[in-house]
Motif scaffolding. Structure first.
Motif, PDB file in Angstrom:
ATOM      1  N   LYS A  20      33.929  21.782   5.317  1.00  0.00           N
ATOM      2  CA  LYS A  20      34.997  22.384   6.121  1.00  0.00           C
ATOM      3  C   LYS A  20      36.290  22.520   5.319  1.00  0.00           C
ATOM      4  O   LYS A  20      37.044  23.459   5.515  1.00  0.00           O
ATOM      5  N   ILE A  21      36.549  21.559   4.418  1.00  0.00           N
ATOM      6  CA  ILE A  21      37.788  21.606   3.641  1.00  0.00           C
ATOM      7  C   ILE A  21      37.761  22.793   2.666  1.00  0.00           C
ATOM      8  O   ILE A  21      38.765  23.478   2.492  1.00  0.00           O
ATOM      9  N   VAL A  22      36.597  23.045   2.069  1.00  0.00           N
ATOM     10  CA  VAL A  22      36.469  24.202   1.170  1.00  0.00           C
ATOM     11  C   VAL A  22      36.696  25.484   1.965  1.00  0.00           C
ATOM     12  O   VAL A  22      37.385  26.399   1.511  1.00  0.00           O
ATOM     13  N   SER A  23      36.139  25.524   3.179  1.00  0.00           N
ATOM     14  CA  SER A  23      36.307  26.685   4.043  1.00  0.00           C
ATOM     15  C   SER A  23      37.786  26.902   4.384  1.00  0.00           C
ATOM     16  O   SER A  23      38.292  28.019   4.368  1.00  0.00           O
ATOM     17  N   LYS A  24      38.474  25.796   4.661  1.00  0.00           N
ATOM     18  CA  LYS A  24      39.911  25.857   4.961  1.00  0.00           C
ATOM     19  C   LYS A  24      40.686  26.380   3.745  1.00  0.00           C
ATOM     20  O   LYS A  24      41.621  27.174   3.878  1.00  0.00           O
ATOM     21  N   PHE A  25      40.266  25.923   2.560  1.00  0.00           N
ATOM     22  CA  PHE A  25      40.932  26.345   1.323  1.00  0.00           C
ATOM     23  C   PHE A  25      40.710  27.839   1.068  1.00  0.00           C
ATOM     24  O   PHE A  25      41.637  28.546   0.671  1.00  0.00           O
ATOM     25  N   VAL A  26      39.483  28.309   1.317  1.00  0.00           N
ATOM     26  CA  VAL A  26      39.179  29.742   1.170  1.00  0.00           C
ATOM     27  C   VAL A  26      40.101  30.544   2.100  1.00  0.00           C
ATOM     28  O   VAL A  26      40.687  31.549   1.690  1.00  0.00           O
ATOM     29  N   ASN A  27      40.250  30.057   3.337  1.00  0.00           N
ATOM     30  CA  ASN A  27      41.111  30.755   4.297  1.00  0.00           C
ATOM     31  C   ASN A  27      42.579  30.753   3.838  1.00  0.00           C
ATOM     32  O   ASN A  27      43.313  31.692   4.106  1.00  0.00           O
ATOM     33  N   MET A  28      42.990  29.675   3.170  1.00  0.00           N
ATOM     34  CA  MET A  28      44.370  29.601   2.683  1.00  0.00           C
ATOM     35  C   MET A  28      44.605  30.546   1.507  1.00  0.00           C
ATOM     36  O   MET A  28      45.690  31.111   1.378  1.00  0.00           O
ATOM     37  N   VAL A  29      43.596  30.674   0.649  1.00  0.00           N
ATOM     38  CA  VAL A  29      43.721  31.546  -0.524  1.00  0.00           C
ATOM     39  C   VAL A  29      43.649  33.015  -0.108  1.00  0.00           C
ATOM     40  O   VAL A  29      44.230  33.876  -0.755  1.00  0.00           O
ATOM     41  N   MET A  30      42.970  33.265   1.008  1.00  0.00           N
ATOM     42  CA  MET A  30      42.771  34.637   1.490  1.00  0.00           C
ATOM     43  C   MET A  30      44.096  35.373   1.679  1.00  0.00           C
ATOM     44  O   MET A  30      45.062  34.810   2.176  1.00  0.00           O
ATOM     45  N   TYR A  31      44.113  36.620   1.251  1.00  0.00           N
ATOM     46  CA  TYR A  31      45.304  37.443   1.331  1.00  0.00           C
ATOM     47  C   TYR A  31      44.949  38.762   1.996  1.00  0.00           C
ATOM     48  O   TYR A  31      43.975  39.415   1.604  1.00  0.00           O
ATOM     49  N   LYS A  32      45.700  39.121   3.014  1.00  0.00           N
ATOM     50  CA  LYS A  32      45.478  40.372   3.755  1.00  0.00           C
ATOM     51  C   LYS A  32      44.059  40.489   4.309  1.00  0.00           C
ATOM     52  O   LYS A  32      43.477  41.581   4.320  1.00  0.00           O
ATOM     53  N   GLY A  33      43.474  39.373   4.741  1.00  0.00           N
ATOM     54  CA  GLY A  33      42.173  39.390   5.398  1.00  0.00           C
ATOM     55  C   GLY A  33      40.977  39.615   4.499  1.00  0.00           C
ATOM     56  O   GLY A  33      39.870  39.833   4.980  1.00  0.00           O
ATOM     57  N   LYS A  34      41.170  39.557   3.185  1.00  0.00           N
ATOM     58  CA  LYS A  34      40.056  39.811   2.264  1.00  0.00           C
ATOM     59  C   LYS A  34      39.344  38.507   1.936  1.00  0.00           C
ATOM     60  O   LYS A  34      39.575  37.893   0.892  1.00  0.00           O
ATOM     61  N   LYS A  35      38.458  38.101   2.841  1.00  0.00           N
ATOM     62  CA  LYS A  35      37.810  36.796   2.716  1.00  0.00           C
ATOM     63  C   LYS A  35      36.797  36.751   1.578  1.00  0.00           C
ATOM     64  O   LYS A  35      36.706  35.746   0.876  1.00  0.00           O
ATOM     65  N   SER A  36      36.062  37.833   1.376  1.00  0.00           N
ATOM     66  CA  SER A  36      35.045  37.827   0.309  1.00  0.00           C
ATOM     67  C   SER A  36      35.703  37.662  -1.054  1.00  0.00           C
ATOM     68  O   SER A  36      35.180  36.965  -1.925  1.00  0.00           O
ATOM     69  N   ALA A  38      38.610  36.105  -1.543  1.00  0.00           N
ATOM     70  CA  ALA A  38      39.090  34.721  -1.572  1.00  0.00           C
ATOM     71  C   ALA A  38      37.951  33.768  -1.922  1.00  0.00           C
ATOM     72  O   ALA A  38      38.123  32.843  -2.722  1.00  0.00           O
ATOM     73  N   GLU A  39      36.771  34.016  -1.344  1.00  0.00           N
ATOM     74  CA  GLU A  39      35.585  33.192  -1.652  1.00  0.00           C
ATOM     75  C   GLU A  39      35.241  33.308  -3.126  1.00  0.00           C
ATOM     76  O   GLU A  39      34.941  32.314  -3.784  1.00  0.00           O
ATOM     77  N   LYS A  40      35.279  34.531  -3.631  1.00  0.00           N
ATOM     78  CA  LYS A  40      34.972  34.764  -5.044  1.00  0.00           C
ATOM     79  C   LYS A  40      35.932  33.977  -5.945  1.00  0.00           C
ATOM     80  O   LYS A  40      35.522  33.356  -6.923  1.00  0.00           O
ATOM     81  N   ILE A  41      37.214  33.990  -5.587  1.00  0.00           N
ATOM     82  CA  ILE A  41      38.239  33.283  -6.365  1.00  0.00           C
ATOM     83  C   ILE A  41      37.996  31.773  -6.325  1.00  0.00           C
ATOM     84  O   ILE A  41      37.968  31.107  -7.362  1.00  0.00           O
TER      85      ILE A  41
END
Length: 156
Positions: A20-36, A38-41
């Motif tokens: 869940k923490i990794v998921s939260k971090f992905v959501n924090m890194v996400m910019y302008k709704g581009k989740k894929s 953010a996940e890649k990063i």
């Protein structure tokens, strides 16, 4: 008077590490709704961390980095009789984690000259080793709380 606490949205664990923490971090890194993206990063940064830290379990490294960067105390401004005091308060586990994630993300974002994956990896490794900007920020926060310990009785 405040009405009620906001309902907390249940966050789903991320698909790769089931955390869940990794998921939260992905959501924090996400910019302008581009989740894929953010996940890649984030996953790319984890691969770099795996190579550089020589640690097979990257999640363990990430958790240790977070734990090192998490503040235990912070100051909150309180107005008492016209004067504003910086009152030290303890930080709840959840809030501490989100602050640590935010600091790691922001300091990585503000570096120049490398791709975001590498900057993020550098910041995570630095926090894991107990150095870097996020750790300095935590120490400054703790110093501030220590300096204002005299106002702790204004906590309520």
């Amino acid at each position: 008077m405040r009405r009620r606490r906001a309902q907390e949205k249940e966050i789903l664990p991320d698909p790769k590490y089931n955390s869940k923490i990794v998921s939260k971090f992905v959501n924090m890194v996400m910019y302008k709704g581009k989740k894929s993206l953010a996940e890649k990063i984030v996953y790319g940064a984890f691969e770099v961390v795996k190579k550089q830290a020589n640690e097979p379990d990257v999640i363990k490294v990430f958790h240790k980095a977070l734990d090192n960067a998490r503040p235990r105390l912070e100051v909150k401004p309180r107005r008492v009789g016209g004067a504003t005091y910086q009152v030290p308060i303890e930080v709840r586990q959840e809030r501490g984690t989100s602050i640590a994630l935010r600091w790691i993300r922001d300091f990585a974002k503000n570096k120049k000259g490398k791709p975001m994956e590498e900057k993020l990896a550098d910041e995570i490794i630095a926090a894991y080793k107990g150095e870097g900007s996020a750790i300095k920020k935590r120490d400054d926060t703790h110093k501030m709380a220590e300096a204002n310990k005299a106002f702790a009785h204004f906590r309520w």
